[in-house]
Scaffold this motif. Sequence first.
Motif, PDB file in Angstrom:
ATOM      1  N   VAL A 205      -1.025  14.509  -4.299  1.00 48.42           N
ATOM      2  CA  VAL A 205      -1.439  13.373  -3.467  1.00 48.42           C
ATOM      3  C   VAL A 205      -1.005  13.566  -2.024  1.00 48.42           C
ATOM      4  CG1 VAL A 205      -1.227  10.887  -3.099  1.00 48.42           C
ATOM      5  CG2 VAL A 205      -1.433  11.792  -5.415  1.00 48.42           C
ATOM      6  N   THR A 206       0.250  13.952  -1.803  1.00 50.72           N
ATOM      7  CA  THR A 206       0.714  14.161  -0.433  1.00 50.72           C
ATOM      8  C   THR A 206       0.034  15.369   0.206  1.00 50.72           C
ATOM      9  OG1 THR A 206       2.628  15.362  -1.338  1.00 50.72           O
ATOM     10  CG2 THR A 206       2.953  13.047  -0.734  1.00 50.72           C
TER      11      THR A 206
ATOM     12  N   THR B 265      -4.630   8.471   6.044  1.00 51.25           N
ATOM     13  CA  THR B 265      -3.867   8.467   4.779  1.00 51.25           C
ATOM     14  C   THR B 265      -2.437   8.949   4.958  1.00 51.25           C
ATOM     15  OG1 THR B 265      -4.768  10.664   4.267  1.00 51.25           O
ATOM     16  CG2 THR B 265      -5.914   8.758   3.349  1.00 51.25           C
TER      17      THR B 265
ATOM     18  N   GLY C 270      -3.408  14.117   1.300  1.00 54.30           N
ATOM     19  CA  GLY C 270      -3.536  13.127   2.362  1.00 54.30           C
ATOM     20  C   GLY C 270      -2.677  13.329   3.582  1.00 54.30           C
TER      21      GLY C 270
ATOM     22  N   PHE D  33       0.539   6.549   4.998  1.00 54.34           N
ATOM     23  CA  PHE D  33       0.881   5.796   3.792  1.00 54.34           C
ATOM     24  C   PHE D  33       1.538   6.668   2.715  1.00 54.34           C
ATOM     25  CE2 PHE D  33      -2.791   3.497   5.639  1.00 54.34           C
ATOM     26  CZ  PHE D  33      -2.179   2.277   5.846  1.00 54.34           C
ATOM     27  N   LEU D  34       1.834   7.913   3.040  1.00 56.35           N
ATOM     28  CA  LEU D  34       2.401   8.838   2.057  1.00 56.35           C
ATOM     29  C   LEU D  34       3.827   9.208   2.432  1.00 56.35           C
ATOM     30  CD1 LEU D  34      -0.704  11.176   1.649  1.00 56.35           C
ATOM     31  CD2 LEU D  34       0.068   9.414   0.052  1.00 56.35           C
TER      32      LEU D  34
ATOM     33  N   ILE E  10       0.836  -1.203   0.000  1.00 61.36           N
ATOM     34  CA  ILE E  10       0.000   0.000   0.000  1.00 61.36           C
ATOM     35  C   ILE E  10       0.871   1.253   0.000  1.00 61.36           C
ATOM     36  CG2 ILE E  10      -1.670   1.333   1.342  1.00 61.36           C
ATOM     37  CD1 ILE E  10      -2.798  -1.343   2.335  1.00 61.36           C
ATOM     38  N   ASN E  11       1.924   1.251   0.825  1.00 57.45           N
ATOM     39  CA  ASN E  11       2.827   2.397   0.859  1.00 57.45           C
ATOM     40  C   ASN E  11       3.495   2.634  -0.486  1.00 57.45           C
ATOM     41  OD1 ASN E  11       3.427   3.691   3.738  1.00 57.45           O
ATOM     42  ND2 ASN E  11       2.980   1.531   4.069  1.00 57.45           N
TER      43      ASN E  11
ATOM     44  N   PHE F 297       0.933   4.032  -3.056  1.00 56.29           N
ATOM     45  CA  PHE F 297       0.692   5.466  -2.868  1.00 56.29           C
ATOM     46  C   PHE F 297       1.857   6.290  -3.408  1.00 56.29           C
ATOM     47  CE2 PHE F 297      -2.830   4.620   0.052  1.00 56.29           C
ATOM     48  CZ  PHE F 297      -3.635   5.729  -0.151  1.00 56.29           C
TER      49      PHE F 297
ATOM     50  N   SER G  35       1.834   9.057  -6.367  1.00 56.25           N
ATOM     51  CA  SER G  35       2.358  10.402  -6.151  1.00 56.25           C
ATOM     52  C   SER G  35       3.375  10.778  -7.220  1.00 56.25           C
ATOM     53  CB  SER G  35       3.012  10.495  -4.764  1.00 56.25           C
ATOM     54  OG  SER G  35       2.065  10.305  -3.742  1.00 56.25           O
TER      55      SER G  35
END
Length: 304
Positions: free
Chosen positions: A113-114, A144, A117, A147-148, A80-81, A84, A88
Amino acid sequence: MSEAPSTVPVCYRHPSKETYIRCTRCDRPICPDCMNEASVGHQCPECVAEGRRTQRQARTAFGGSSVGRAGYVTQALIGINVLFFIVSAVIGGPRAIAGAGGWFGLMGQGTDVTRWGSVLGYAPYVAGGDPHGIAAGEWYRLVTAMFLHYGVLHLLLNMVLLWQLGRYLEEKLGPLRFAALYLLAGIGGNVAAYLFTAPNAQAAGASTSVFGLVLAIIVVNRRLRLDVSQFIPLLVVNLLFTFSVPNVSVAGHVGGLIVGGIVAVILAYAPNSRRSLIQGLGCAAVFVILLAAAIVRTQTLLGG
């Protein structure tokens, strides 16, 4: 003259096959195709299936499933990381995601994205648009943000630690309890960043969860009466890194560390009697306290 009927027993599943072997559990005759080797003799397919249904599943020392040995949750979290981060990079491009430090920088400008989230308390006006941030109703940021990441090195450092610590803890705790530990530590660190940093400051990264795992592995090994000396330097080094490197969310790291340690104590020291219930209620209580703290902070920022 009529032929006398055969007295040789036949398989109960294959009447055309004669056999002298019987299931050691139900005593029905079984042919080689139906034989399943048991500790004593052989069993038929139905008895084997029934035994699997009634067999008690192996558990860890803390009541978790032994499936955790495979490390599926750890692998999923890493996936998942990475996903993401790829999103990004695709949206923002190399320069946007890495900033002045290049692709291998720890902190960068971030991408859409960052910025979407990450932990952000409250930004009343962003480019003339609507208010943004947790206080503006974007509560998802508390999840979130863990995970960013802002750069390749930022992602790599966290994923290496997650791989090393996560597999061990998942094996000891079981997948469900490990997932609860990881998520609560991450949320705890993000809530701490929300509480103790400037409202317009952004923070992101799996460090909140990973710091919780560092203290959790010490707690778990202490409960199991295993050596913890190898993990003390890891904790010290990470704390030195937190307080010495600029632009690092000190509140997020320390918050994740403390919450991870608290959750680990709940999971590791719950009494055997009603252990799962106590562990579940304890983790739920931690979540409620974190949520309440975030609500109070929101009211403060909004002047309520």
